[in-house]
Design a protein around this motif. Structure first.
Motif, PDB file in Angstrom:
ATOM      1  N   UNK A   1     -34.840  -8.250  55.480  1.00 50.90           N
ATOM      2  CA  UNK A   1     -33.543  -7.657  55.167  1.00 50.90           C
ATOM      3  C   UNK A   1     -33.769  -6.360  54.404  1.00 50.90           C
ATOM      4  N   UNK A   2     -33.013  -5.330  54.757  1.00 52.88           N
ATOM      5  CA  UNK A   2     -33.026  -4.089  53.993  1.00 52.88           C
ATOM      6  C   UNK A   2     -31.686  -3.401  54.165  1.00 52.88           C
ATOM      7  N   UNK A   3     -31.228  -2.760  53.114  1.00 51.04           N
ATOM      8  CA  UNK A   3     -29.939  -2.065  53.169  1.00 51.04           C
ATOM      9  C   UNK A   3     -29.947  -0.904  52.183  1.00 51.04           C
ATOM     10  N   UNK A   4     -29.608   0.295  52.680  1.00 53.98           N
ATOM     11  CA  UNK A   4     -29.517   1.454  51.795  1.00 53.98           C
ATOM     12  C   UNK A   4     -28.109   2.047  51.747  1.00 53.98           C
ATOM     13  N   UNK A   5     -27.127   1.341  52.305  1.00 50.75           N
ATOM     14  CA  UNK A   5     -25.719   1.695  52.192  1.00 50.75           C
ATOM     15  C   UNK A   5     -25.427   3.109  52.691  1.00 50.75           C
ATOM     16  N   UNK A   6     -26.048   3.438  53.809  1.00 55.89           N
ATOM     17  CA  UNK A   6     -25.846   4.756  54.408  1.00 55.89           C
ATOM     18  C   UNK A   6     -24.510   4.864  55.136  1.00 55.89           C
TER      19      UNK A   6
ATOM     20  N   UNK B   1     -29.479 -12.659  55.851  1.00 59.14           N
ATOM     21  CA  UNK B   1     -30.726 -12.424  56.582  1.00 59.14           C
ATOM     22  C   UNK B   1     -30.493 -12.748  58.051  1.00 59.14           C
ATOM     23  N   UNK B   2     -30.755 -11.790  58.922  1.00 58.32           N
ATOM     24  CA  UNK B   2     -30.488 -11.938  60.358  1.00 58.32           C
ATOM     25  C   UNK B   2     -29.027 -12.290  60.616  1.00 58.32           C
ATOM     26  N   UNK B   3     -28.152 -11.806  59.746  1.00 51.76           N
ATOM     27  CA  UNK B   3     -26.731 -12.051  59.918  1.00 51.76           C
ATOM     28  C   UNK B   3     -26.277 -13.447  59.585  1.00 51.76           C
ATOM     29  N   UNK B   4     -27.179 -14.277  59.040  1.00 53.37           N
ATOM     30  CA  UNK B   4     -26.871 -15.673  58.775  1.00 53.37           C
ATOM     31  C   UNK B   4     -26.876 -15.949  57.272  1.00 53.37           C
TER      32      UNK B   4
ATOM     33  N   UNK C   1     -31.507  -2.354  48.646  1.00 47.87           N
ATOM     34  CA  UNK C   1     -32.060  -3.673  48.374  1.00 47.87           C
ATOM     35  C   UNK C   1     -32.862  -4.154  49.568  1.00 47.87           C
ATOM     36  N   UNK C   2     -33.902  -4.962  49.305  1.00 51.44           N
ATOM     37  CA  UNK C   2     -34.752  -5.512  50.356  1.00 51.44           C
ATOM     38  C   UNK C   2     -35.072  -6.969  50.050  1.00 51.44           C
ATOM     39  N   UNK C   3     -35.341  -7.735  51.122  1.00 45.22           N
ATOM     40  CA  UNK C   3     -35.814  -9.111  50.996  1.00 45.22           C
ATOM     41  C   UNK C   3     -37.008  -9.283  51.925  1.00 45.22           C
ATOM     42  N   UNK C   4     -38.103  -9.824  51.395  1.00 47.07           N
ATOM     43  CA  UNK C   4     -39.291 -10.140  52.173  1.00 47.07           C
ATOM     44  C   UNK C   4     -39.558 -11.637  52.082  1.00 47.07           C
TER      45      UNK C   4
END
Length: 327
Positions: free
Chosen positions: A98-103, A167-170, A305-308
């Motif tokens: 998951x990653x998001x930079x709110x672009x 994560x993956x839309x779930x 934000x990111x999730x690994x």
């Protein structure tokens, strides 16, 4: 007062008393205590004091530093909202999920629908203090930032904001992971924020990890609740970082160690009270206790934000604490 960082104001959305939905908390993956308006934390007169309750060798503290500045991008234009761009790689046995930079800019207060495939948004139930109400329209994406704007309705209800990455839309969490968020806040009297790992099953004894947590614009705390008695904190630490400044906060969770980093420097690490149940990341901002001042108004800002999670066949290790230099 949309953002004191970018110098960009956003128009005020209508501010009405939000409706209360007693079933909404569970639908959004929030703890039952939220829906009931009950605090999950046992009141204590020493909440602001430092308390370290770990076995010898389980906790090591080191000084944090500010990361180097690089330019980030949003909406196809050059922006530098926080001075540090979102990392595009994972490595060291971790896999980015998951990653998001709110672009993607949204209308004022209109975050929920455009980002519905990426976030579950809290709406229509009491915040943890029980005095405020989560409301989706406190959230706006603009200038490459997520803006959680906290303020009080004309009728006197404090507005709160909460998001859960999908994560993956779930909806649902993991049993280990690395969670990184870059954020700062205005100083908003009576309001606070918690970035936390919370049980998918809403079972407090599964664990609760709060990092960072604190009053908006004040020092950032780390709180790790004890598995045997979750009303108690096995780690309670005031860090040197201020929520008023841009910092990158990371939780590294593995079966054998949890480490907590600010700007890539370990501030605490423990091998005790490590959750084993599935947990998900939540970022929530709302009233601390009582009623904030009627004119309190300001923002929690998130740049990215990111999730690994562990890569297939890999067993990544949480970053060990740095040993202090020999005296």
């Amino acid at each position: 007062m949309g953002s004191q960082v970018t110098g960009t104001s956003i128009d005020d959305p209508p501010v009405d008393d939000p409706p209360v939905d007693d079933t909404a908390a569970a639908a959004h993956g929030a703890a039952p205590a939220h829906g009931a308006g009950l605090a999950r934390h046992r009141p204590t007169a020493r909440r602001g004091a430092r308390r370290l309750a770990l076995g010898v060798g389980a906790l090591v503290l080191v000084a944090g530093v500010v990361a180097a500045s690089v330019t980030s991008t949003a909406d196809g234009e050059s922006h530098d909202p926080s001075g540090v761009s979102m990392p595009t790689t994972d490595g060291d046995g971790w896999k980015r999920v998951f990653s998001e930079d709110f672009a993607d800019t949204t209308p004022t207060g209109g975050f929920e629908e455009p980002y519905a495939d990426r976030f579950s948004v809290y709406h229509g139930f009491a915040d943890t203090a029980g005095t405020g109400r989560y409301q989706a329209d406190v959230l706006t994406a603009h200038d490459g930032l997520l803006d959680m704007r906290l303020r009080t309705t004309e009728a006197g209800t404090p507005l709160a904001g909460g998001i859960v990455p999908l994560v993956d839309g779930q909806w649902g969490g993991q049993t280990s992971g690395r969670y990184t968020v870059r954020m700062r806040s205005d100083e908003v009297a009576g309001y606070g924020v918690a970035m936390l790992l919370w049980s998918d099953q809403n079972i407090w004894a599964d664990g609760e990890i709060d990092f960072p947590e604190g009053a908006l614009g004040a020092p950032a705390y780390l709180n790790v609740h004890c598995l045997a008695d979750p009303a108690e904190k096995c780690i309670h630490l005031e860090t040197a970082a201020s929520l008023a400044d841009w910092h990158t906060y990371t939780i590294e969770w593995t079966p054998t160690r949890m480490s907590f980093l600010i700007d890539d420097e370990v501030v605490s690490s423990t091998t005790e009270d490590i959750p084993t149940a599935r947990m998900h990341l939540v970022i929530q901002a709302g009233s601390n206790s009582g009623n904030p001042p009627a004119d309190a108004d300001g923002s929690l800002l998130i740049d990215w934000m990111t999730i690994d999670v562990p890569a297939d066949g890999a067993a990544p290790q949480a970053t060990p604490p740095t040993k202090p230099a020999a005296g």
